[in-house]
Design an enzyme around this catalytic site. Structure first.
Site, PDB file in Angstrom:
ATOM      1  CB  THR A  52     -19.412  -2.762 -33.257  1.00 56.33           C
ATOM      2  OG1 THR A  52     -20.413  -1.782 -33.024  1.00 56.33           O
ATOM      3  CG2 THR A  52     -18.051  -2.096 -33.294  1.00 56.33           C
ATOM      4  NE  ARG A  77      -9.454   0.866 -28.043  1.00 58.92           N
ATOM      5  CZ  ARG A  77      -9.465   0.581 -29.327  1.00 58.92           C
ATOM      6  NH1 ARG A  77      -8.398   0.049 -29.913  1.00 58.92           N
ATOM      7  NH2 ARG A  77     -10.537   0.823 -30.065  1.00 58.92           N
ATOM      8  CD  GLU A  94      -1.583   3.769   3.790  1.00 61.65           C
ATOM      9  OE1 GLU A  94      -1.308   3.185   2.724  1.00 61.65           O
ATOM     10  OE2 GLU A  94      -2.709   3.781   4.284  1.00 61.65           O
ATOM     11  CD  GLU A 147     -14.410   1.597 -28.748  1.00 60.52           C
ATOM     12  OE1 GLU A 147     -13.864   1.799 -27.654  1.00 60.52           O
ATOM     13  OE2 GLU A 147     -13.889   1.874 -29.833  1.00 60.52           O
ATOM     14  CG  HIS A 205      -2.033  -1.031   1.069  1.00 59.83           C
ATOM     15  ND1 HIS A 205      -3.041  -1.176   1.981  1.00 59.83           N
ATOM     16  CD2 HIS A 205      -2.270  -1.955   0.090  1.00 59.83           C
ATOM     17  CE1 HIS A 205      -3.867  -2.131   1.588  1.00 59.83           C
ATOM     18  NE2 HIS A 205      -3.413  -2.623   0.451  1.00 59.83           N
ATOM     19  CB  ALA A 242     -16.068   9.197 -32.405  1.00 53.48           C
ATOM     20  CB  CYS A 283      -1.788   0.982   6.326  1.00 54.64           C
ATOM     21  SG  CYS A 283      -1.297   0.296   4.745  1.00 54.64           S
ATOM     22  CG  ASP A 323     -16.642  -0.930 -37.115  1.00 52.04           C
ATOM     23  OD1 ASP A 323     -17.438  -0.813 -38.062  1.00 52.04           O
ATOM     24  OD2 ASP A 323     -16.562  -0.119 -36.176  1.00 52.04           O
ATOM     25  NE  ARG A 350      -3.910  -1.036 -33.580  1.00 53.58           N
ATOM     26  CZ  ARG A 350      -5.242  -0.940 -33.395  1.00 53.58           C
ATOM     27  NH1 ARG A 350      -5.849  -1.734 -32.547  1.00 53.58           N
ATOM     28  NH2 ARG A 350      -5.957  -0.051 -34.066  1.00 53.58           N
TER      29      ARG A 350
HETATM   30  N1  LIG Z   1     -18.484   6.243 -33.601  1.00 54.51           N
HETATM   31  C1  LIG Z   1     -18.102   5.337 -32.729  1.00 54.51           C
HETATM   32  O1  LIG Z   1     -17.430   5.657 -31.749  1.00 54.51           O
HETATM   33  C2  LIG Z   1     -18.511   3.921 -32.917  1.00 54.51           C
HETATM   34  C3  LIG Z   1     -19.235   3.542 -34.007  1.00 54.51           C
HETATM   35  N2  LIG Z   1     -19.644   2.247 -34.142  1.00 54.51           N
HETATM   36  C4  LIG Z   1     -20.445   1.909 -35.314  1.00 54.51           C
HETATM   37  O2  LIG Z   1     -21.721   1.465 -34.864  1.00 54.51           O
HETATM   38  C5  LIG Z   1     -22.282   0.581 -35.824  1.00 54.51           C
HETATM   39  C6  LIG Z   1     -22.934  -0.595 -35.140  1.00 54.51           C
HETATM   40  O3  LIG Z   1     -23.852  -0.147 -34.154  1.00 54.51           O
HETATM   41  P1  LIG Z   1     -25.252  -0.861 -33.922  1.00 54.51           P
HETATM   42  O4  LIG Z   1     -25.870  -1.195 -35.221  1.00 54.51           O
HETATM   43  O5  LIG Z   1     -26.019   0.009 -32.999  1.00 54.51           O
HETATM   44  O6  LIG Z   1     -24.901  -2.254 -33.257  1.00 54.51           O
HETATM   45  P2  LIG Z   1     -24.017  -2.783 -32.037  1.00 54.51           P
HETATM   46  O7  LIG Z   1     -22.611  -2.839 -32.421  1.00 54.51           O
HETATM   47  O8  LIG Z   1     -24.412  -2.079 -30.820  1.00 54.51           O
HETATM   48  O9  LIG Z   1     -24.515  -4.303 -31.968  1.00 54.51           O
HETATM   49  C7  LIG Z   1     -25.858  -4.570 -31.656  1.00 54.51           C
HETATM   50  C8  LIG Z   1     -26.042  -6.036 -31.390  1.00 54.51           C
HETATM   51  O10 LIG Z   1     -25.290  -6.444 -30.268  1.00 54.51           O
HETATM   52  C9  LIG Z   1     -26.009  -7.410 -29.508  1.00 54.51           C
HETATM   53  N3  LIG Z   1     -26.280  -6.808 -28.197  1.00 54.51           N
HETATM   54  C10 LIG Z   1     -25.524  -5.856 -27.611  1.00 54.51           C
HETATM   55  N4  LIG Z   1     -25.988  -5.564 -26.400  1.00 54.51           N
HETATM   56  C11 LIG Z   1     -27.066  -6.327 -26.194  1.00 54.51           C
HETATM   57  C12 LIG Z   1     -27.971  -6.461 -25.115  1.00 54.51           C
HETATM   58  N5  LIG Z   1     -27.847  -5.782 -23.968  1.00 54.51           N
HETATM   59  N6  LIG Z   1     -28.991  -7.307 -25.258  1.00 54.51           N
HETATM   60  C13 LIG Z   1     -29.129  -7.997 -26.378  1.00 54.51           C
HETATM   61  N7  LIG Z   1     -28.276  -7.933 -27.419  1.00 54.51           N
HETATM   62  C14 LIG Z   1     -27.260  -7.103 -27.336  1.00 54.51           C
HETATM   63  C15 LIG Z   1     -27.250  -7.723 -30.326  1.00 54.51           C
HETATM   64  O11 LIG Z   1     -26.853  -8.682 -31.252  1.00 54.51           O
HETATM   65  P3  LIG Z   1     -27.017 -10.272 -31.053  1.00 54.51           P
HETATM   66  O12 LIG Z   1     -28.474 -10.530 -31.101  1.00 54.51           O
HETATM   67  O13 LIG Z   1     -26.238 -10.815 -32.180  1.00 54.51           O
HETATM   68  O14 LIG Z   1     -26.454 -10.613 -29.707  1.00 54.51           O
HETATM   69  C16 LIG Z   1     -27.470  -6.437 -31.069  1.00 54.51           C
HETATM   70  O15 LIG Z   1     -28.230  -6.587 -32.225  1.00 54.51           O
HETATM   71  C17 LIG Z   1     -21.159   0.192 -36.750  1.00 54.51           C
HETATM   72  O16 LIG Z   1     -21.347   0.824 -38.001  1.00 54.51           O
HETATM   73  C18 LIG Z   1     -19.906   0.756 -36.091  1.00 54.51           C
HETATM   74  O17 LIG Z   1     -18.975   1.195 -37.039  1.00 54.51           O
HETATM   75  C19 LIG Z   1     -19.343   1.303 -33.219  1.00 54.51           C
HETATM   76  C20 LIG Z   1     -18.624   1.630 -32.100  1.00 54.51           C
HETATM   77  C21 LIG Z   1     -18.155   2.969 -31.858  1.00 54.51           C
HETATM   78  N1  LIG Z   2     -15.462   5.248 -35.621  1.00 52.90           N
HETATM   79  C1  LIG Z   2     -14.709   5.594 -34.560  1.00 52.90           C
HETATM   80  C2  LIG Z   2     -14.408   4.681 -33.537  1.00 52.90           C
HETATM   81  N2  LIG Z   2     -14.867   3.425 -33.603  1.00 52.90           N
HETATM   82  C3  LIG Z   2     -14.516   2.371 -32.652  1.00 52.90           C
HETATM   83  O1  LIG Z   2     -13.158   1.951 -32.808  1.00 52.90           O
HETATM   84  C4  LIG Z   2     -13.125   0.570 -33.208  1.00 52.90           C
HETATM   85  C5  LIG Z   2     -11.920   0.249 -34.061  1.00 52.90           C
HETATM   86  O2  LIG Z   2     -10.850  -0.020 -33.190  1.00 52.90           O
HETATM   87  P1  LIG Z   2      -9.462  -0.575 -33.741  1.00 52.90           P
HETATM   88  O3  LIG Z   2      -9.768  -1.685 -34.750  1.00 52.90           O
HETATM   89  O4  LIG Z   2      -8.735  -1.109 -32.552  1.00 52.90           O
HETATM   90  O5  LIG Z   2      -8.741   0.579 -34.374  1.00 52.90           O
HETATM   91  C6  LIG Z   2     -14.444   0.403 -33.906  1.00 52.90           C
HETATM   92  O6  LIG Z   2     -14.872  -0.908 -34.065  1.00 52.90           O
HETATM   93  C7  LIG Z   2     -15.364   1.162 -32.981  1.00 52.90           C
HETATM   94  O7  LIG Z   2     -15.580   0.423 -31.798  1.00 52.90           O
HETATM   95  N3  LIG Z   2     -13.638   5.106 -32.484  1.00 52.90           N
HETATM   96  C8  LIG Z   2     -13.149   6.364 -32.421  1.00 52.90           C
HETATM   97  O8  LIG Z   2     -12.444   6.719 -31.454  1.00 52.90           O
HETATM   98  N4  LIG Z   2     -13.432   7.245 -33.408  1.00 52.90           N
HETATM   99  C9  LIG Z   2     -14.190   6.919 -34.467  1.00 52.90           C
HETATM  100  O9  LIG Z   2     -14.410   7.781 -35.329  1.00 52.90           O
HETATM  101 ZN   LIG Z   3      -3.189  -0.301   3.744  1.00 55.49          ZN
END
Ligand SMILES: NC(=O)C1=CN([C@@H]2O[C@H](COP(=O)(O)OP(=O)(O)OC[C@H]3O[C@@H](n4cnc5c(N)ncnc54)[C@H](OP(=O)(O)O)[C@@H]3O)[C@@H](O)[C@H]2O)C=CC1
Ligand SMILES: Nc1c(N[C@@H]2O[C@H](COP(=O)(O)O)[C@@H](O)[C@H]2O)[nH]c(=O)[nH]c1=O
Ligand SMILES: [Zn+2]
Length: 343
Positions: free
Chosen positions: A199, A187, A52, A284, A50, A158, A88, A203, A210
């Site tokens: 996602t 991360r 201390e 995310e 810890h 984002a 401690c 993606d 990294r």
């Molecule tokens: N701008 C950004 O920072 C980011 C952007 N994105 C973008 O978002 C898009 C995808 O988003 P979206 O379409 O909303 O989908 P998600 O990526 O959120 O996936 C949704 C699926 O995840 C499963 N799931 C997740 N949580 C639950 C829950 N609590 N209960 C049940 N099922 C769950 C289900 O699939 P199942 O039935 O198969 O389990 C659901 O259909 C992509 O185009 C990606 O590029 C993604 C991350 C970050």
């Molecule tokens: N589009 C978007 C994000 N998207 C998030 O980043 C993931 C990709 O991670 P990696 O493959 O490790 O580079 C992608 O699947 C989604 O979860 N993140 C951001 O900071 N900004 C962005 O505009």
């Molecule tokens: Zn302690």
């Protein structure tokens, strides 16, 4: 003595460990003799000594005789229970330290001020609540862990200027290169990162750290119907991934794991905390997944990267309602931190 100044130093020290403390609190300590710092330390890693202990051990041999006549500053109430290390409070008594200044109480119900009354009963002079809110902020993840039995949850995404997360059906990069480094640092400070199946399918992300020092978080993907292809990065690279599904996936590769059950977010979170030692989790995306955490009030802070891009249409970003805690400008991107002050 300037109590606030030395407590700020404790906070600086505590922050150095970041997420390496895992399920423990971030704590810093400073030992001061006649307005001179003679020792300092912080809790550096889960299971390690810890703050201390490190502060007292850091005192130079020629100053050891000053310890009993020094004031010990600690950002958190010293422990009084045998955990992974000896208490401690006993160390303070053993070293005959008679003045203690504490930032905040330990939210652990087994402590909650009890070691302060114990030390006071042994004649230690105690000053409390110095820089209290800053010290409480430092241990927020720990507080959520200990009181809610789940990870501290950071929602991160984002968005475009017109509040879309992505174009429909395709990966859409919105944020700039500085935000990318920032998000890899985030991360490195977290133990888990969670996405939904869409996602993963659209993606094919790596979700690794990294671009910053430190480890990568455990990747967790909710994929109830096993729709993420076997060839995806999450399922083929050499790093750990945990898939959440309703029927088991066959032929999982080395380092890949799966939990098969009827999804309930609260159960998933408590299992991540207890079985995988995930104290800090990034949710995310995408929008659907984040929406589920918001609906269930399972979040602690949101970090939103507001970008300059305009998409016109696409997947609407989640509406986050909370308290604005901070703003960070990274060239054209503005990152807002919003805390969930409603739960
Ligand atoms: N701008 C950004 O920072 C980011 C952007 N994105 C973008 O978002 C898009 C995808 O988003 P979206 O379409 O909303 O989908 P998600 O990526 O959120 O996936 C949704 C699926 O995840 C499963 N799931 C997740 N949580 C639950 C829950 N609590 N209960 C049940 N099922 C769950 C289900 O699939 P199942 O039935 O198969 O389990 C659901 O259909 C992509 O185009 C990606 O590029 C993604 C991350 C970050
Ligand atoms: N589009 C978007 C994000 N998207 C998030 O980043 C993931 C990709 O991670 P990696 O493959 O490790 O580079 C992608 O699947 C989604 O979860 N993140 C951001 O900071 N900004 C962005 O505009
Ligand atoms: Zn302690």
């Amino acid at each position: 003595m300037n109590h606030e100044l030395y407590m700020l130093r404790c906070i600086d020290l505590a922050q150095k460990a970041g997420g390496r403390v895992r399920l423990n609190p971030n704590v810093g300590a400073v030992l001061v003799h006649n307005d001179q710092v003679i020792g300092e330390g912080y809790h550096e890693r889960y299971g390690g000594p810890h703050a201390e202990v490190n502060a007292i051990n850091s005192v130079a041999p020629e100053n050891k005789h000053l310890i009993a006549d020094s004031t010990l500053y600690v950002s958190l109430e010293p422990c009084n229970i045998h955990g992974k290390t000896p208490p401690c409070a006993m160390l303070i008594l053993k070293n005959n330290i008679k003045k203690l200044v504490v930032g905040c109480e330990d939210p652990n119900p087994r402590m909650a001020g009890s070691s302060l009354s114990f030390l006071a009963s042994k004649g230690v002079h105690i000053t409390t609540n110095i820089k209290q809110s800053e010290c409480e902020k430092l241990i927020q993840p720990f507080k959520v862990n200990i009181l809610n039995n789940r990870p501290f949850i950071t929602i991160k995404f984002a968005q475009s200027k017109d509040f879309f997360m992505s174009k429909e059906g395709e990966q859409t990069w919105l944020s700039n290169r500085f935000s990318k480094i920032w998000s890899h640092q985030l991360r490195s400070e977290n133990h888990g990162i969670l996405i939904g199946s869409n996602t993963a399918v659209i993606d094919n992300p790596a979700l690794t750290n990294r671009l910053y020092s430190g480890d990568s978080p455990l990747r967790i993907c909710i994929d109830r119907k096993n729709s993420v292809p076997d060839e995806s990065t999450l399922l083929t690279d050499s790093l750990p991934t945990l898939m959440i599904n309703e029927t088991p996936r066959k032929n999982l590769k080395e380092h890949k794991d799966q939990w098969t059950f009827d999804l309930d977010l609260s159960i998933l979170l408590s299992r991540l905390y207890k079985e995988k030692q995930i104290g800090r989790l990034i949710v995310e995306g995408g929008a659907y997944t984040i929406g589920k955490f918001l609906d269930n009030k399972l979040w602690d802070q949101a970090m939103i990267i507001n970008t300059e891009r305009v998409l016109g249409s696409g997947i609407k970003s989640p509406n986050i309602i909370g308290k604005l805690e901070g703003e960070l400008n990274l060239e054209s991107d503005k990152i807002l931190t919003i805390s969930n002050n409603l739960c």
